[in-house]
Design a protein around this motif. Structure first.
Motif, PDB file in Angstrom:
ATOM      1  N   SER A 262       0.842  -1.194   0.000  1.00  0.00           N
ATOM      2  CA  SER A 262       0.000   0.000   0.000  1.00  0.00           C
ATOM      3  C   SER A 262       0.877   1.245   0.000  1.00  0.00           C
ATOM      4  O   SER A 262       1.863   1.324   0.736  1.00  0.00           O
ATOM      5  CB  SER A 262      -0.914   0.027   1.224  1.00  0.00           C
ATOM      6  N   ALA A 263       0.504   2.209  -0.811  1.00  0.00           N
ATOM      7  CA  ALA A 263       1.244   3.467  -0.863  1.00  0.00           C
ATOM      8  C   ALA A 263       0.731   4.386   0.236  1.00  0.00           C
ATOM      9  O   ALA A 263      -0.463   4.648   0.326  1.00  0.00           O
ATOM     10  CB  ALA A 263       1.075   4.119  -2.227  1.00  0.00           C
ATOM     11  N   GLU A 264       1.637   4.863   1.081  1.00  0.00           N
ATOM     12  CA  GLU A 264       1.270   5.776   2.152  1.00  0.00           C
ATOM     13  C   GLU A 264       2.059   7.063   2.011  1.00  0.00           C
ATOM     14  O   GLU A 264       3.165   7.077   1.484  1.00  0.00           O
ATOM     15  CB  GLU A 264       1.554   5.146   3.518  1.00  0.00           C
ATOM     16  N   THR A 265       1.469   8.146   2.486  1.00  0.00           N
ATOM     17  CA  THR A 265       2.140   9.436   2.449  1.00  0.00           C
ATOM     18  C   THR A 265       2.054  10.075   3.830  1.00  0.00           C
ATOM     19  O   THR A 265       1.293   9.635   4.690  1.00  0.00           O
ATOM     20  CB  THR A 265       1.482  10.365   1.415  1.00  0.00           C
ATOM     21  N   GLY A 266       2.841  11.128   4.019  1.00  0.00           N
ATOM     22  CA  GLY A 266       2.804  11.837   5.292  1.00  0.00           C
ATOM     23  C   GLY A 266       3.879  11.358   6.242  1.00  0.00           C
ATOM     24  O   GLY A 266       4.537  10.331   6.005  1.00  0.00           O
ATOM     25  N   PRO A 267       4.076  12.090   7.345  1.00  0.00           N
ATOM     26  CA  PRO A 267       5.163  11.771   8.285  1.00  0.00           C
ATOM     27  C   PRO A 267       5.005  10.432   8.983  1.00  0.00           C
ATOM     28  O   PRO A 267       5.977   9.863   9.461  1.00  0.00           O
ATOM     29  CB  PRO A 267       5.096  12.929   9.297  1.00  0.00           C
ATOM     30  N   ALA A 268       3.762   9.914   9.070  1.00  0.00           N
ATOM     31  CA  ALA A 268       3.550   8.639   9.760  1.00  0.00           C
ATOM     32  C   ALA A 268       3.556   7.454   8.801  1.00  0.00           C
ATOM     33  O   ALA A 268       3.258   6.330   9.199  1.00  0.00           O
ATOM     34  CB  ALA A 268       2.230   8.669  10.533  1.00  0.00           C
ATOM     35  N   ALA A 269       3.890   7.689   7.522  1.00  0.00           N
ATOM     36  CA  ALA A 269       3.889   6.617   6.534  1.00  0.00           C
ATOM     37  C   ALA A 269       4.871   5.521   6.930  1.00  0.00           C
ATOM     38  O   ALA A 269       5.946   5.779   7.479  1.00  0.00           O
ATOM     39  CB  ALA A 269       4.251   7.169   5.159  1.00  0.00           C
ATOM     40  N   THR A 270       4.498   4.276   6.663  1.00  0.00           N
ATOM     41  CA  THR A 270       5.338   3.137   7.019  1.00  0.00           C
ATOM     42  C   THR A 270       6.574   3.096   6.118  1.00  0.00           C
ATOM     43  O   THR A 270       6.439   3.082   4.888  1.00  0.00           O
ATOM     44  CB  THR A 270       4.548   1.832   6.860  1.00  0.00           C
ATOM     45  N   PRO A 271       7.780   3.049   6.675  1.00  0.00           N
ATOM     46  CA  PRO A 271       9.014   3.080   5.869  1.00  0.00           C
ATOM     47  C   PRO A 271       9.402   1.686   5.376  1.00  0.00           C
ATOM     48  O   PRO A 271      10.408   1.113   5.814  1.00  0.00           O
ATOM     49  CB  PRO A 271      10.040   3.638   6.855  1.00  0.00           C
ATOM     50  N   TYR A 272       8.613   1.155   4.453  1.00  0.00           N
ATOM     51  CA  TYR A 272       8.870  -0.220   3.997  1.00  0.00           C
ATOM     52  C   TYR A 272      10.287  -0.394   3.437  1.00  0.00           C
ATOM     53  O   TYR A 272      10.919  -1.429   3.646  1.00  0.00           O
ATOM     54  CB  TYR A 272       7.846  -0.615   2.933  1.00  0.00           C
ATOM     55  N   LYS A 273      10.772   0.605   2.714  1.00  0.00           N
ATOM     56  CA  LYS A 273      12.107   0.479   2.127  1.00  0.00           C
ATOM     57  C   LYS A 273      13.166   0.332   3.212  1.00  0.00           C
ATOM     58  O   LYS A 273      14.111  -0.460   3.078  1.00  0.00           O
ATOM     59  CB  LYS A 273      12.416   1.687   1.246  1.00  0.00           C
ATOM     60  N   LEU A 274      13.020   1.067   4.301  1.00  0.00           N
ATOM     61  CA  LEU A 274      13.975   0.951   5.404  1.00  0.00           C
ATOM     62  C   LEU A 274      13.855  -0.401   6.086  1.00  0.00           C
ATOM     63  O   LEU A 274      14.856  -0.999   6.499  1.00  0.00           O
ATOM     64  CB  LEU A 274      13.754   2.087   6.404  1.00  0.00           C
ATOM     65  N   TRP A 275      12.609  -0.901   6.222  1.00  0.00           N
ATOM     66  CA  TRP A 275      12.423  -2.239   6.789  1.00  0.00           C
ATOM     67  C   TRP A 275      13.142  -3.276   5.937  1.00  0.00           C
ATOM     68  O   TRP A 275      13.856  -4.136   6.451  1.00  0.00           O
ATOM     69  CB  TRP A 275      10.943  -2.587   6.842  1.00  0.00           C
ATOM     70  N   LEU A 276      12.903  -3.198   4.631  1.00  0.00           N
ATOM     71  CA  LEU A 276      13.488  -4.184   3.717  1.00  0.00           C
ATOM     72  C   LEU A 276      15.012  -4.105   3.731  1.00  0.00           C
ATOM     73  O   LEU A 276      15.700  -5.136   3.676  1.00  0.00           O
ATOM     74  CB  LEU A 276      12.953  -3.972   2.307  1.00  0.00           C
ATOM     75  N   PHE A 277      15.545  -2.889   3.817  1.00  0.00           N
ATOM     76  CA  PHE A 277      16.988  -2.727   3.862  1.00  0.00           C
ATOM     77  C   PHE A 277      17.562  -3.382   5.118  1.00  0.00           C
ATOM     78  O   PHE A 277      18.572  -4.089   5.064  1.00  0.00           O
ATOM     79  CB  PHE A 277      17.358  -1.240   3.821  1.00  0.00           C
ATOM     80  N   GLU A 278      16.905  -3.163   6.280  1.00  0.00           N
ATOM     81  CA  GLU A 278      17.395  -3.739   7.529  1.00  0.00           C
ATOM     82  C   GLU A 278      17.292  -5.260   7.516  1.00  0.00           C
ATOM     83  O   GLU A 278      18.203  -5.970   7.962  1.00  0.00           O
ATOM     84  CB  GLU A 278      16.604  -3.167   8.709  1.00  0.00           C
ATOM     85  N   LEU A 279      16.181  -5.783   6.986  1.00  0.00           N
ATOM     86  CA  LEU A 279      16.014  -7.232   6.885  1.00  0.00           C
ATOM     87  C   LEU A 279      17.097  -7.848   5.998  1.00  0.00           C
ATOM     88  O   LEU A 279      17.719  -8.850   6.361  1.00  0.00           O
ATOM     89  CB  LEU A 279      14.637  -7.555   6.319  1.00  0.00           C
ATOM     90  N   SER A 280      17.298  -7.258   4.836  1.00  0.00           N
ATOM     91  CA  SER A 280      18.286  -7.816   3.897  1.00  0.00           C
ATOM     92  C   SER A 280      19.702  -7.681   4.452  1.00  0.00           C
ATOM     93  O   SER A 280      20.528  -8.590   4.298  1.00  0.00           O
ATOM     94  CB  SER A 280      18.172  -7.123   2.540  1.00  0.00           C
ATOM     95  N   SER A 281      19.997  -6.570   5.130  1.00  0.00           N
ATOM     96  CA  SER A 281      21.344  -6.363   5.677  1.00  0.00           C
ATOM     97  C   SER A 281      21.677  -7.414   6.728  1.00  0.00           C
ATOM     98  O   SER A 281      22.767  -7.999   6.707  1.00  0.00           O
ATOM     99  CB  SER A 281      21.455  -4.959   6.290  1.00  0.00           C
ATOM    100  N   GLN A 282      20.722  -7.664   7.641  1.00  0.00           N
ATOM    101  CA  GLN A 282      21.007  -8.620   8.710  1.00  0.00           C
ATOM    102  C   GLN A 282      21.071 -10.051   8.179  1.00  0.00           C
ATOM    103  O   GLN A 282      21.904 -10.846   8.622  1.00  0.00           O
ATOM    104  CB  GLN A 282      19.947  -8.501   9.809  1.00  0.00           C
TER     105      GLN A 282
END
Length: 365
Positions: A262-282
């Motif tokens: 789901s596409a979200e906007t605004g300051p409370a939008a879920t940072p999926y890209k950051l989640w995915l980056f952290e998951l892949s990094s670990q």
């Protein structure tokens, strides 16, 4: 029974049959604190469990003057009071926690911190009518679900035990931290994010405070306060805990009937890209092999649920491999439809978001 009747039945059994020492001549009351009731599978607090706690407090004040209900705080816990814990668990027609849930099992336990033993139990089954299982804000907003020793100890203290059994050590060792976490969860729910952050940070510093609920709270409050680096660091601790236990569920929100986030906007939008980056990094750092598993709620035909959950798992796997090419050949994707629901009420709303999770399990390479 209807929900309120079931709560009263379980509570009356618990309080009326407690194996307590005789009251002293001075008429001193038994101090009692309530560690907020939780779902017996997910560990979440909800509007339903909150209502149960309030109803039990009212009952004690109406009918059981020998008990004095005090706030669940670290100061009161250190006085070794009685502690009331309880689980509220969706069950199917066979009273099992699988498939479509058709009723709720209420389990209450009264523990004596002075003796380290349970002094009473209460059990009842409630109809789902009028029950609001919407998670409280902390649990609604938390990005992941992972097995947590404190929650496991709480559930095992209540379920599958009898009066006279010892309090589960996983719970007993973490009760001081739990009292601080409870205050933090309340502050977050009231929108007092700075106060909540301070409490989560306090919990982190006490013995056994490094819990999933604490790292979730640190992630949520830091993100709300615009402290993105600190938030992602806390999310990383959640991922680390999940990978250590070899099971991590992430609440990716997909568009209805689609395998696109789901596409979200605004300051409370879920940072999926950051989640995915952290998951892949670990995962890359650990050189782990993982199974990416898509789940769905039990609404709709199961063949469609299975296909959609498969597509969503493949989408997340593709995003991880795109973020870290080293993960190619280390990930497999599977969809299990609604066969492994954790909530199972079929509402397709915030109450059963965990049924639509994407789960990561460590497997052999």
């Amino acid at each position: 029974m209807p929900f309120d009747d079931a709560v009263l039945s379980a509570a009356n059994n618990l309080l009326g049959k407690a194996q307590l020492p005789p009251a002293d001549a001075g008429g001193a009351k038994f101090r009692l604190v309530i560690d907020p009731l939780i779902d017996g599978v997910t560990g979440q607090q909800s509007k339903a469990t909150q209502a149960m706690g309030a109803r039990i407090v009212a009952l004690i004040r109406e009918r059981y003057p020998q008990y004095e209900v005090q706030p669940f705080s670290s100061a009161n816990v250190q006085k070794s009071p009685l502690v009331l814990v309880g689980t509220f668990t969706g069950v199917n027609k066979d009273r099992k926690t699988e498939g479509q849930r058709e009723a709720y099992r209420i389990c209450l336990a009264l523990a004596d911190l002075k003796t380290g033993k349970l002094v009473s139990k209460g059990l009842a089954f409630a109809k789902p009518d009028g029950v609001d299982p919407t998670p409280l804000p902390h649990f609604r907003d938390t990005p992941v679900w992972t097995e947590d020793g404190a929650t496991t100890g709480y559930i095992r203290t209540c379920q599958g035990t009898r009066a006279g059994d010892p309090i589960h050590p996983l719970y007993l060792d973490r009760i001081v931290a739990a009292s601080i976490i409870s205050e933090a969860i309340d502050a977050y729910g009231a929108g007092k994010y700075r106060d909540a952050l301070n409490l989560y940070e306090t919990a982190l510093r006490v013995p056994e405070g490094r819990q999933a609920r604490v790292y979730s709270g640190l992630y949520l409050t830091n993100w709300r306060l615009g402290r993105k680096q600190e938030a992602i660091k806390s999310f990383g601790h959640l991922v680390e805990q999940g990978l250590d236990t070899k099971r991590l569920g992430v609440k990716f929100v997909f568009r209805p009937g689609a395998a696109i986030l789901s596409a979200e906007t605004g300051p409370a939008a879920t940072p999926y890209k950051l989640w995915l980056f952290e998951l892949s990094s670990q995962a890359t750092k650990r050189q782990s092999c993982m199974e990416v598993i898509g789940h769905s709620s039990p609404t709709g035909p199961e063949p469609i649920n299975e296909r959609l959950s498969q597509l969503r798992a493949e989408y997340v796997r593709g995003q991880l491999e795109q973020t870290s090419p080293a993960l190619q050949k280390r990930l497999i994707a599977n969809g299990v439809g609604s066969r492994e629901t954790m909530v199972g009420n079929g509402r397709d709303d915030a109450s059963d978001a965990l049924d639509r999770r994407v789960e990561f399990k460590i497997i052999g390479c």
